[in-house]
Design a protein around this motif. Sequence first.
Motif, PDB file in Angstrom:
ATOM      1  N   UNK A  74       0.871  -1.221  -0.111  1.00  9.07           N
ATOM      2  CA  UNK A  74      -0.199  -0.031   0.001  1.00  9.07           C
ATOM      3  C   UNK A  74       0.935   1.318   0.128  1.00  9.07           C
ATOM      4  N   UNK A  75       2.036   1.169   0.908  1.00  9.58           N
ATOM      5  CA  UNK A  75       2.701   2.611   0.899  1.00  9.58           C
ATOM      6  C   UNK A  75       3.528   2.890  -0.164  1.00  9.58           C
ATOM      7  N   UNK A  76       3.446   1.836  -1.387  1.00  6.07           N
ATOM      8  CA  UNK A  76       4.196   2.313  -2.717  1.00  6.07           C
ATOM      9  C   UNK A  76       3.030   2.222  -3.785  1.00  6.07           C
ATOM     10  N   UNK A  77       1.534   2.620  -3.607  1.00  4.27           N
ATOM     11  CA  UNK A  77       0.626   2.563  -4.479  1.00  4.27           C
ATOM     12  C   UNK A  77      -0.362   3.525  -4.420  1.00  4.27           C
ATOM     13  N   UNK A  78      -1.063   3.965  -5.387  1.00  2.97           N
ATOM     14  CA  UNK A  78      -2.115   4.785  -5.406  1.00  2.97           C
ATOM     15  C   UNK A  78      -3.390   4.146  -5.166  1.00  2.97           C
ATOM     16  N   UNK A  79      -3.536   2.824  -5.260  1.00  2.82           N
ATOM     17  CA  UNK A  79      -4.861   2.173  -5.045  1.00  2.82           C
ATOM     18  C   UNK A  79      -5.106   2.102  -3.659  1.00  2.82           C
ATOM     19  N   UNK A  80      -6.400   1.695  -3.161  1.00  5.60           N
ATOM     20  CA  UNK A  80      -6.928   1.827  -2.300  1.00  5.60           C
ATOM     21  C   UNK A  80      -6.150   0.793  -1.155  1.00  5.60           C
ATOM     22  N   UNK A  81      -5.963   1.149  -0.037  1.00  5.75           N
ATOM     23  CA  UNK A  81      -5.153   0.311   1.081  1.00  5.75           C
ATOM     24  C   UNK A  81      -6.357  -0.784   1.495  1.00  5.75           C
ATOM     25  N   UNK A  82      -5.777  -1.940   2.057  1.00  5.35           N
ATOM     26  CA  UNK A  82      -6.926  -2.869   2.738  1.00  5.35           C
ATOM     27  C   UNK A  82      -7.173  -2.410   3.997  1.00  5.35           C
ATOM     28  N   UNK A  83      -6.206  -1.958   4.602  1.00  2.59           N
ATOM     29  CA  UNK A  83      -6.465  -1.204   5.979  1.00  2.59           C
ATOM     30  C   UNK A  83      -5.259  -0.163   6.202  1.00  2.59           C
ATOM     31  N   UNK A  84      -4.432  -0.640   7.017  1.00  2.00           N
ATOM     32  CA  UNK A  84      -3.055   0.420   7.244  1.00  2.00           C
ATOM     33  C   UNK A  84      -2.023   0.406   6.012  1.00  2.00           C
ATOM     34  N   UNK A  85      -1.292   1.662   6.113  1.00  3.95           N
ATOM     35  CA  UNK A  85      -0.470   1.478   4.816  1.00  3.95           C
ATOM     36  C   UNK A  85       0.776   0.630   4.925  1.00  3.95           C
ATOM     37  N   UNK A  86       1.074  -0.016   5.775  1.00  4.23           N
ATOM     38  CA  UNK A  86       2.123  -1.169   6.081  1.00  4.23           C
ATOM     39  C   UNK A  86       1.528  -2.366   5.403  1.00  4.23           C
ATOM     40  N   UNK A  87       0.474  -2.387   5.059  1.00  3.20           N
ATOM     41  CA  UNK A  87      -0.479  -3.915   4.376  1.00  3.20           C
ATOM     42  C   UNK A  87      -0.303  -3.706   3.119  1.00  3.20           C
ATOM     43  N   UNK A  88      -1.084  -4.518   2.393  1.00  2.00           N
ATOM     44  CA  UNK A  88      -1.282  -4.449   1.001  1.00  2.00           C
ATOM     45  C   UNK A  88      -2.747  -3.804   0.508  1.00  2.00           C
ATOM     46  N   UNK A  89      -2.684  -3.732  -0.864  1.00  2.40           N
ATOM     47  CA  UNK A  89      -3.893  -2.812  -1.337  1.00  2.40           C
ATOM     48  C   UNK A  89      -5.073  -3.717  -1.533  1.00  2.40           C
ATOM     49  N   UNK A  90      -6.437  -3.265  -1.855  1.00  2.00           N
ATOM     50  CA  UNK A  90      -7.327  -3.976  -2.376  1.00  2.00           C
ATOM     51  C   UNK A  90      -7.091  -4.740  -3.525  1.00  2.00           C
ATOM     52  N   UNK A  91      -6.700  -4.261  -4.554  1.00  2.00           N
ATOM     53  CA  UNK A  91      -6.295  -5.148  -5.718  1.00  2.00           C
ATOM     54  C   UNK A  91      -5.343  -6.214  -5.337  1.00  2.00           C
ATOM     55  N   UNK A  92      -4.431  -5.812  -4.737  1.00  2.00           N
ATOM     56  CA  UNK A  92      -3.500  -6.845  -4.222  1.00  2.00           C
ATOM     57  C   UNK A  92      -3.932  -8.075  -3.643  1.00  2.00           C
ATOM     58  N   UNK A  93      -4.842  -7.634  -2.608  1.00  5.14           N
ATOM     59  CA  UNK A  93      -5.782  -8.813  -2.012  1.00  5.14           C
ATOM     60  C   UNK A  93      -6.413  -9.732  -2.976  1.00  5.14           C
ATOM     61  N   UNK A  94      -7.135  -9.258  -3.987  1.00  6.17           N
ATOM     62  CA  UNK A  94      -7.685 -10.248  -4.893  1.00  6.17           C
ATOM     63  C   UNK A  94      -6.817 -10.668  -5.848  1.00  6.17           C
ATOM     64  N   UNK A  95      -5.608 -10.258  -6.055  1.00  4.59           N
ATOM     65  CA  UNK A  95      -4.721 -11.080  -6.678  1.00  4.59           C
ATOM     66  C   UNK A  95      -4.091 -12.164  -5.978  1.00  4.59           C
ATOM     67  N   UNK A  96      -3.781 -11.928  -4.699  1.00  7.76           N
ATOM     68  CA  UNK A  96      -3.453 -12.928  -3.703  1.00  7.76           C
ATOM     69  C   UNK A  96      -4.455 -14.031  -3.476  1.00  7.76           C
ATOM     70  N   UNK A  97      -5.547 -13.705  -3.641  1.00 11.47           N
ATOM     71  CA  UNK A  97      -6.665 -14.987  -3.662  1.00 11.47           C
ATOM     72  C   UNK A  97      -6.456 -15.787  -4.908  1.00 11.47           C
ATOM     73  N   UNK A  98      -6.304 -15.221  -6.160  1.00 11.15           N
ATOM     74  CA  UNK A  98      -6.553 -15.937  -7.301  1.00 11.15           C
ATOM     75  C   UNK A  98      -5.131 -16.752  -7.229  1.00 11.15           C
ATOM     76  N   UNK A  99      -3.975 -16.242  -6.791  1.00 15.20           N
ATOM     77  CA  UNK A  99      -2.622 -17.065  -6.930  1.00 15.20           C
ATOM     78  C   UNK A  99      -2.986 -18.088  -5.848  1.00 15.20           C
ATOM     79  N   UNK A 100      -3.459 -18.040  -4.760  1.00 12.23           N
ATOM     80  CA  UNK A 100      -3.782 -19.191  -3.794  1.00 12.23           C
ATOM     81  C   UNK A 100      -4.721 -19.976  -4.494  1.00 12.23           C
TER      82      UNK A 100
END
Length: 219
Positions: free
Chosen positions: A75-101
């Motif tokens: 999140x801290x290196x993106x303009x996308x919406x954060x999942x929660x705090x800035x030290x975590x991942x973005x909302x789009x990143x969460x969706x990609x993580x689910x697909x990779x899983x």
Amino acid sequence: MKKTPNSSPKEKKKKPIKTLIVIAALLLLCFTTYAALKTPRPPHLTRSSTLEIARLKEEWEKGNVIAFVRHAERCDQSTATCLDSTDGITVPGKDVAIEVGDNFRNLGINTTDIFTSPLKRTQQTADYMFNRKIQSQEWLANCQNTILHNATNNKSPKRNLVLITHSDCMKDIERSLNYSTSEKPDYSSALMVSYDDKTESFQIIGIIDPKDWNLSLKN
């Protein structure tokens, strides 16, 4: 007519020194470029032969694979919406993580152990990939020159190992196995490495980027 002043002895000494510095810099640049071109890069499996895809599946079925996965978009290196705090991942990143899983589940994870770096961005990635809380390991965050050794210490025979980690750690693996580290791995990409516990040797099979999973597995 004014005479052009002659260079002082000090200035005359500086010129050869500057020339040597320029020559040394050019030689260093040439050597670095040559080394980068000569050192192979890990193959991307979508651009590889069907033989390498088949090898991944074969090694996975035998439980010989260690998959090093970079965390999802931070999140801290993106303009996308954060999942929660800035030290975590973005909302789009969460969706990609689910697909990779999901793609790892398609490979089969019944004989797979999973660990993650304790940093928030890796913990979130791992938890969303596998829809459960994944055990964290400090060595997956502080990994310099130790990640391969620690990976083998945590790998059980005939069981695959999935490790959610960081780009620097993945580049450290590539460097240790004499591959070029000029490319930074994509978010949520997986570096697939086979490990032979008899010879205690590693071989990079290839990299799968998040968008390429289906293409890779169809080959």
